[in-house]
Design an enzyme around this catalytic site. Structure first.
Site, short mmCIF file in Angstrom:
data_model
loop_
_atom_site.label_atom_id
_atom_site.label_comp_id
_atom_site.label_asym_id
_atom_site.label_seq_id
_atom_site.Cartn_x
_atom_site.Cartn_y
_atom_site.Cartn_z
N HIS A 291 20.58 20.95 55.72
CA HIS A 291 20.16 22.28 55.25
C HIS A 291 18.65 22.38 55.13
O HIS A 291 17.98 21.45 54.71
CB HIS A 291 20.87 22.69 53.96
CG HIS A 291 20.57 21.87 52.74
ND1 HIS A 291 19.50 22.14 51.92
CD2 HIS A 291 21.19 20.80 52.21
CE1 HIS A 291 19.49 21.27 50.92
NE2 HIS A 291 20.50 20.44 51.06
N ASP A 303 15.70 16.12 50.37
CA ASP A 303 16.83 17.05 50.21
C ASP A 303 16.39 18.44 50.62
O ASP A 303 15.84 19.17 49.81
CB ASP A 303 17.33 17.05 48.77
CG ASP A 303 18.54 17.95 48.57
OD1 ASP A 303 19.12 18.39 49.56
OD2 ASP A 303 18.88 18.21 47.40
N GLU A 337 21.83 26.44 50.92
CA GLU A 337 22.82 25.45 50.47
C GLU A 337 22.76 25.29 48.97
O GLU A 337 23.78 25.17 48.29
CB GLU A 337 22.57 24.11 51.16
CG GLU A 337 23.61 23.04 50.88
CD GLU A 337 23.34 22.17 49.66
OE1 GLU A 337 24.21 21.38 49.29
OE2 GLU A 337 22.24 22.27 49.05
N GLU A 338 21.54 25.27 48.44
CA GLU A 338 21.35 24.87 47.05
C GLU A 338 21.97 25.83 46.05
O GLU A 338 22.29 25.44 44.94
CB GLU A 338 19.86 24.67 46.75
CG GLU A 338 19.20 23.52 47.53
CD GLU A 338 19.70 22.14 47.13
OE1 GLU A 338 20.61 22.05 46.28
OE2 GLU A 338 19.20 21.16 47.67
ZN LIG Z 1 20.96 18.88 49.78
#
Ligand SMILES: [Zn+2]
Ligand SMILES: *[C@@H]1O[C@H](CO)[C@@H](O)[C@H](O)[C@H]1NC(C)=O
Ligand SMILES: *[C@@H]1O[C@H](CO)[C@@H](O)[C@H](O)[C@H]1NC(C)=O
Ligand SMILES: *[C@@H]1O[C@H](CO)[C@@H](O)[C@H](O)[C@H]1NC(C)=O
Ligand SMILES: *[C@@H]1O[C@H](CO)[C@@H](O)[C@H](O)[C@H]1NC(C)=O
Ligand SMILES: *[C@@H]1O[C@H](CO)[C@@H](O)[C@H](O)[C@H]1NC(C)=O
Ligand SMILES: *[C@@H]1O[C@H](CO)[C@@H](O)[C@H](O)[C@H]1NC(C)=O
Length: 477
Positions: A291, A303, A337-338
């Site tokens: 992502h 991330d 996504e988060e």
């Molecule tokens: Zn992630």
């Protein structure tokens, strides 16, 4: 696939009364010949060896690190709803087009838009101390004058229930132990709703991490729509532990919390798609994903910048070799996504009819790779073990398996539940949650050689399942 074919297959399945699997390549159903498929996997070695060499010792060495550094240094963090995320998407599309990837486009999705604004927290009693904090995604603001209230510190939801009469009008501090992201993360997700249910006026959650140097970790949280919304933030492990000790001594704790966070109307973002179109079965798709959005702190390098750019890197390496696989390999960098898998959930709904033969995501770190975690039936596992054998030269042959009913494939889980084999990259990620959702998520977490190894694993996986003649065995659905 046509109806007659489906009915015939069903009858065959029923008549042999064993769990029945079918192959779907080129529209022909065959009984499984695992030995044949495994031999076909071994025949990919000439190309997969070249992919590994290219990444580890060849002209692609260091490329993923450099591409990622260029990307995250330029844009930094990329939260859903921000113009910065959209600018970074434009940039990555441009770069992938320059790199000659095929069918590069932005797939429009509606996403949340939340901004933290200014925020601060101070312990006022028993002594004055600034609390390092980060508001949680979707939190509302405090009233303009802030909230000054007494504190109730608890370790668990059960303790909160027991002490419910003590909670009214207080700021609830959750000092849950670190167990795992799944277990401890529930306090971040549901802490505000649970605190509000017993009359709390705000909730502060100990950061969900096994390690801290006074670093707060943010993340998403969900209100219960039938309960009052209260402001919520995370504080550091150190401050949560200290206030727990104070409360155990019977000391009265007061906190002043001032947050100006705001939820705006939903806005538009894009999943970023790119492909190498298959030479023989272009409609059959091998999906590799990560992502592109991140939290609004740090650089979103770990991330999930690295996981997202792995897709670009894999396609890039296969093009550099000039070895087009039989099936299409599609890279998707999911957006938003988060805040709860917005990009992938929407895409799944709109692409039910696409023929995915394999799905994968990298979103649990890109440290030195061990191999893959994998969800699929026993026949698919047998084939994947052979695929992992192609990675023995870099000792990334580990295959941790589960069924398609139970596999946690992050954002690709919906396809796996339909029976499509799926994988996640598995690395030595013991330190992942040290940095997760914090200011510490920067390029310093990543190692260029490890990223090369990750791209070798991801490329060998994607190329092999895309280029063998039969598609991977899947559960019949
Ligand atoms: Zn992630
Ligand atoms: C790899 O080897 C197979 C046979 O083992 C051959 O058909 C194929 O053309 C080779 N591919 C390349 C790119 O050399
Ligand atoms: C890359 O090169 C180094 C040094 O020549 C060698 O030790 C290593 O085995 C090579 N790696 C691979 C995967 O071939
Ligand atoms: C609370 O924060 C707002 C927004 O940053 C600020 O304008 C206000 O002065 C703060 N209030 C107090 C009492 O600190
Ligand atoms: C929301 O709160 C209500 C009332 O306490 C409760 O019955 C319900 O289970 C909660 N919903 C969720 C999703 O937790
Ligand atoms: C999938 O195909 C069916 C049959 O052609 C069609 O009715 C349906 O709208 C399609 N679904 C999507 C999400 O495209
Ligand atoms: C190879 O990987 C396994 C874990 O998958 C590990 O236990 C082993 O120590 C590694 N071997 C070397 C030589 O690094």
């Amino acid at each position: 696939m046509n109806i007659v074919w489906i009915i015939t297959t069903l009858l065959v399945c029923l008549s042999v009364s064993v769990k029945c699997f079918v192959l779907q390549d080129s529209g022909i159903s065959t009984n499984l010949d695992i030995a044949r498929i495994k031999a076909d996997v071994r025949r990919q070695k000439n190309v997969t060896d070249q992919l590994i060499q290219l990444a580890v010792n060849g002209s692609a060495k260091g490329q993923l690190y450099n591409r990622l550094a260029d990307f995250v240094d330029r844009y930094g963090s990329r939260i859903s709803g921000s113009q910065n995320l959209e600018n970074s998407i434009e940039y990555i599309k441009l770069k992938m087009k320059e790199d000659k990837l095929e069918n590069v486009y932005g797939d429009i999705v509606e996403v949340p838009h939340w901004e933290r604004g200014e925020e601060s927290a101070y312990m006022m009693k028993p002594r004055y101390k600034k609390l390092t904090m980060l508001g949680l995604g979707t939190s509302i603001a405090t009233p303009p004058g802030g909230i000054h209230a007494e504190v109730l510190v608890v370790k668990t939801f059960e303790e909160l229930e027991r002490r419910a009469s003590d909670a009214v009008g207080k700021i609830i501090v959750f000092n849950q132990d670190w167990v795992s992201y799944g277990v401890s993360g529930r306090y971040r997700f549901y802490g505000a709703a649970r605190a509000a249910a017993v009359g709390g006026v705000a909730s502060l959650i100990r950061s969900v991490t096994p390690f801290s140097i006074n670093s707060p970790h943010t993340g998403s949280q969900v209100y219960n729509e039938s309960i009052k919304k209260i402001p919520t933030a995370c504080i550091t492990v150190e401050d949560a532990e200290m206030m727990w000790r104070m409360s155990q001594r019977g000391e009265r704790i007061e906190i002043f919390l001032n947050m100006s966070a705001k939820n705006f109307p939903k806005t538009l973002s894009r999943n970023v798609i790119s492909e190498i179109v298959g030479s023989t079965y272009p409609d059959e798709v091998v999906l590799i994903s990560g992502h592109i959005d991140s939290w609004d702190v740090g650089q979103g390098a770990m991330d999930d910048g690295a996981g997202a750019l792995l897709g670009w890197q894999v396609l890039s390496m296969i093009l550099q070799l000039g070895s087009r696989p039989k099936r299409t390999i599609r890279s998707i960098m999911w957006t938003a996504e988060e805040f709860g898998f917005y990009g992938s959930r929407d895409y799944f709904k709109r692409h039910k009819n696409d023929s995915f033969v394999f799905v994968s995501e990298s979103d649990m770190g890109t440290f030195k790779p061990k191999g893959l975690t994998f969800g699929g039936n026993q026949d698919a596992v047998e084939v994947m073990k052979e695929v992992m054998g192609l990675l023995s030269i870099i000792n990334a042959t580990s295959l941790v398996t589960s069924s398609t009913d139970t596999f946690d494939g992050g954002e690709v889980t919906p396809w796996v539940r339909l029976g499509v084999p799926g994988a996640m990259l598995e690395t030595y990620n013991e330190k992942y949650f040290y940095f997760h959702h914090s200011e510490g998520d920067t390029m310093e977490v990543l190692d260029s050689d490890d990223l090369d190894l990750c791209s070798a694993v991801w490329a060998v996986m994607a190329y092999t399942v895309a280029n063998i003649e039969d598609s991977l065995p899947r559960d019949f659905v």
